[in-house]
Write a protein that holds these residues in place. Structure first.
Motif, PDB file in Angstrom:
ATOM      1  N   UNK A 189       0.826  -1.205   0.000  1.00 24.50           N
ATOM      2  CA  UNK A 189       0.000   0.000   0.000  1.00 24.50           C
ATOM      3  C   UNK A 189       0.857   1.251   0.000  1.00 24.50           C
ATOM      4  N   UNK A 190       0.211   2.383  -0.190  1.00 30.55           N
ATOM      5  CA  UNK A 190       0.906   3.666  -0.276  1.00 30.55           C
ATOM      6  C   UNK A 190       0.367   4.604   0.797  1.00 30.55           C
ATOM      7  N   UNK A 191       1.272   5.164   1.613  1.00 30.31           N
ATOM      8  CA  UNK A 191       0.887   6.113   2.649  1.00 30.31           C
ATOM      9  C   UNK A 191       1.408   7.496   2.289  1.00 30.31           C
ATOM     10  N   UNK A 192       0.491   8.463   2.264  1.00 33.82           N
ATOM     11  CA  UNK A 192       0.843   9.858   2.019  1.00 33.82           C
ATOM     12  C   UNK A 192       0.814  10.566   3.366  1.00 33.82           C
ATOM     13  N   UNK A 193       1.978  11.009   3.831  1.00 35.31           N
ATOM     14  CA  UNK A 193       2.070  11.657   5.128  1.00 35.31           C
ATOM     15  C   UNK A 193       1.762  13.139   5.036  1.00 35.31           C
ATOM     16  N   UNK A 194       0.791  13.584   5.848  1.00 36.55           N
ATOM     17  CA  UNK A 194       0.427  14.993   5.898  1.00 36.55           C
ATOM     18  C   UNK A 194       0.793  15.567   7.259  1.00 36.55           C
ATOM     19  N   UNK A 195       0.561  16.839   7.424  1.00 39.26           N
ATOM     20  CA  UNK A 195       0.973  17.538   8.634  1.00 39.26           C
ATOM     21  C   UNK A 195       0.288  16.981   9.880  1.00 39.26           C
ATOM     22  N   UNK A 196      -0.995  16.609   9.757  1.00 38.96           N
ATOM     23  CA  UNK A 196      -1.741  16.189  10.939  1.00 38.96           C
ATOM     24  C   UNK A 196      -2.427  14.837  10.767  1.00 38.96           C
ATOM     25  N   UNK A 197      -2.214  14.163   9.641  1.00 38.44           N
ATOM     26  CA  UNK A 197      -2.821  12.854   9.436  1.00 38.44           C
ATOM     27  C   UNK A 197      -2.112  12.149   8.290  1.00 38.44           C
ATOM     28  N   UNK A 198      -2.442  10.882   8.099  1.00 42.73           N
ATOM     29  CA  UNK A 198      -1.931  10.118   6.966  1.00 42.73           C
ATOM     30  C   UNK A 198      -3.088   9.735   6.055  1.00 42.73           C
ATOM     31  N   UNK A 199      -2.800   9.678   4.772  1.00 40.79           N
ATOM     32  CA  UNK A 199      -3.768   9.225   3.782  1.00 40.79           C
ATOM     33  C   UNK A 199      -3.241   7.919   3.205  1.00 40.79           C
TER      34      UNK A 199
ATOM     35  N   UNK B 102      -7.903 -12.865 -10.846  1.00 38.49           N
ATOM     36  CA  UNK B 102      -7.175 -11.950  -9.954  1.00 38.49           C
ATOM     37  C   UNK B 102      -5.730 -11.726 -10.400  1.00 38.49           C
ATOM     38  N   UNK B 103      -5.267 -10.488 -10.228  1.00 33.94           N
ATOM     39  CA  UNK B 103      -3.887 -10.106 -10.516  1.00 33.94           C
ATOM     40  C   UNK B 103      -3.371  -9.332  -9.308  1.00 33.94           C
ATOM     41  N   UNK B 104      -2.288  -9.779  -8.710  1.00 32.54           N
ATOM     42  CA  UNK B 104      -1.742  -9.079  -7.546  1.00 32.54           C
ATOM     43  C   UNK B 104      -0.931  -7.874  -8.013  1.00 32.54           C
ATOM     44  N   UNK B 105      -1.378  -6.681  -7.615  1.00 33.71           N
ATOM     45  CA  UNK B 105      -0.712  -5.434  -7.970  1.00 33.71           C
ATOM     46  C   UNK B 105      -0.226  -4.734  -6.706  1.00 33.71           C
ATOM     47  N   UNK B 106       0.904  -4.058  -6.812  1.00 23.42           N
ATOM     48  CA  UNK B 106       1.405  -3.220  -5.727  1.00 23.42           C
ATOM     49  C   UNK B 106       1.831  -1.876  -6.300  1.00 23.42           C
ATOM     50  N   UNK B 107       2.034  -0.913  -5.404  1.00 22.37           N
ATOM     51  CA  UNK B 107       2.599   0.366  -5.817  1.00 22.37           C
ATOM     52  C   UNK B 107       4.123   0.253  -5.889  1.00 22.37           C
ATOM     53  N   UNK B 108       4.718   1.076  -6.740  1.00 23.30           N
ATOM     54  CA  UNK B 108       6.169   1.096  -6.875  1.00 23.30           C
ATOM     55  C   UNK B 108       6.619   2.530  -7.109  1.00 23.30           C
ATOM     56  N   UNK B 109       7.625   2.964  -6.357  1.00 20.94           N
ATOM     57  CA  UNK B 109       8.163   4.312  -6.550  1.00 20.94           C
ATOM     58  C   UNK B 109       9.321   4.232  -7.540  1.00 20.94           C
ATOM     59  N   UNK B 110       9.159   4.873  -8.700  1.00 20.06           N
ATOM     60  CA  UNK B 110      10.169   4.786  -9.756  1.00 20.06           C
ATOM     61  C   UNK B 110      11.184   5.919  -9.674  1.00 20.06           C
ATOM     62  N   UNK B 111      10.753   7.058  -9.228  1.00 11.92           N
ATOM     63  CA  UNK B 111      11.637   8.199  -9.014  1.00 11.92           C
ATOM     64  C   UNK B 111      11.033   9.039  -7.910  1.00 11.92           C
ATOM     65  N   UNK B 112      11.669  10.140  -7.583  1.00 13.29           N
ATOM     66  CA  UNK B 112      11.248  10.929  -6.441  1.00 13.29           C
ATOM     67  C   UNK B 112       9.777  11.338  -6.544  1.00 13.29           C
ATOM     68  N   UNK B 113       8.958  10.831  -5.605  1.00 16.19           N
ATOM     69  CA  UNK B 113       7.541  11.182  -5.484  1.00 16.19           C
ATOM     70  C   UNK B 113       6.694  10.783  -6.690  1.00 16.19           C
ATOM     71  N   UNK B 114       7.181   9.862  -7.520  1.00 18.88           N
ATOM     72  CA  UNK B 114       6.402   9.357  -8.652  1.00 18.88           C
ATOM     73  C   UNK B 114       6.120   7.872  -8.437  1.00 18.88           C
ATOM     74  N   UNK B 115       4.833   7.511  -8.520  1.00 18.52           N
ATOM     75  CA  UNK B 115       4.382   6.161  -8.203  1.00 18.52           C
ATOM     76  C   UNK B 115       3.812   5.498  -9.456  1.00 18.52           C
ATOM     77  N   UNK B 116       4.148   4.221  -9.642  1.00 13.44           N
ATOM     78  CA  UNK B 116       3.555   3.420 -10.710  1.00 13.44           C
ATOM     79  C   UNK B 116       2.992   2.143 -10.086  1.00 13.44           C
ATOM     80  N   UNK B 117       2.450   1.270 -10.932  1.00 15.47           N
ATOM     81  CA  UNK B 117       1.959  -0.026 -10.476  1.00 15.47           C
ATOM     82  C   UNK B 117       2.938  -1.119 -10.906  1.00 15.47           C
TER      83      UNK B 117
END
Length: 288
Positions: free
Chosen positions: A182-192, A209-224
């Motif tokens: 999963x992907x967590x986006x950290x904010x000032x007062x909570x997480x998304x 069914x296909x198992x998918x995950x998030x992947x960070x390819x470069x700074x702050x850029x997310x792919x599947x």
């Protein structure tokens, strides 16, 4: 009948309403948006802007309990802070076709000041919307679950490459891919939290069914990412969910406690509900 009305009203309140922007939101790039207890989400042609809100509850200390009316003290939710972050579809089509799903019958009117020229009326609300061809062969459908969570359906036509999808995040404090994918986006007062509860290909035999995950390819850029072997003959659906508490009010039973009376006009078929709430309410007008 009263129980049915209560159930229907509560179910209606648990579905996000995507409001069209006819000028009540001053940013002309905003196509649709919705507001919830956790914040607001603004949908543009190739980006989605999230505005998280932090509230604190302040009770009116001057209130005196009235034993005759059993009135309750007024509780005001005071806005403490905001945090904005943006999800931009990097390299996406700047002019995707916007397709609306079913619409609600209610129309919304906005009277934002005393000048009638600035009033906006007859605003539609959609139950879901799709940005078609946001990438070649790929559409993005947005809708909500019954508990008010926001769903993203990335829909790939047969042979379309899901690796085209690049989600660039800006404005957050931090970005982290969890052990469960999963992907967590950290904010000032909570997480998304973004999860991928389900991804699949649609075949003649049903969902595969296909198992998918998030992947960070470069700074702050997310792919599947998946290790599964996909069959290019069939469509692929990747179905992330945004878990941000929920966007709608919690199911605490408060509505039932303050719904004092229901009257049904058997001649006109109109149902009148009377009650009280300490929440801010947008007035809706149904022309029908």
């Amino acid at each position: 009948m009263e129980e049915l009305v209560r159930k229907t009203l509560k179910e209606n309140g648990q579905t996000l309403r995507f409001l069209e922007n006819k000028g009540q939101v001053k940013n002309p790039n905003v196509l649709y948006y919705f507001n919830g207890k956790q914040g607001s989400v603004y949908i543009e042609k190739n980006k989605i802007r999230f505005i998280a809100q932090e509230y604190v509850k302040m009770e009116d200390e001057s209130f005196k309990f009235d034993s005759l009316t059993n009135a309750l003290p007024e509780v005001n939710n005071v806005l403490k802070s905001l945090h904005t972050f943006t999800l931009e579809m990097d390299g996406a089509n700047p002019l995707p076709n916007l397709k609306l799903g079913d619409s609600f019958g209610t129309r919304y009117n906005f009277f934002q000041d005393l000048n009638p020229k600035n009033w906006v009326s007859g605003v539609h609300a959609a139950k879901d919307l799709t940005l078609e061809e946001i990438y070649p062969g790929i559409g993005l459908r947005l809708y909500s679950t019954k508990d008010g969570a926001l769903e993203f359906d990335w829909i790939m036509k047969p042979g379309a490459d899901y690796e085209q999808i690049k989600l660039k995040f800006t404005g957050q404090d931090n970005l982290k891919i969890d052990k469960d994918g999963g992907l967590t986006v950290g904010l000032r007062f909570s997480d998304v939290k973004f999860n991928i509860p389900e991804s699949y290909q649609v075949t003649e035999d049903g969902k595969v069914p296909v198992k998918m995950t998030f992947k960070e390819t470069e700074d702050n850029t997310i792919t599947f990412h998946t290790k599964a072997k996909l069959d290019a003959r069939y469509p692929l659906v990747i179905d992330p969910t945004l878990n941000w508490g929920t966007f709608m009010d919690d199911d605490s039973g408060t509505f039932d406690e303050y719904l004092y009376a229901i009257q049904i006009d058997t001649l006109d078929g109109v149902i009148y509900c009377a009650g009280a709430t300490n929440k801010n309410i947008t007035v809706n007008v149904n022309p029908n």
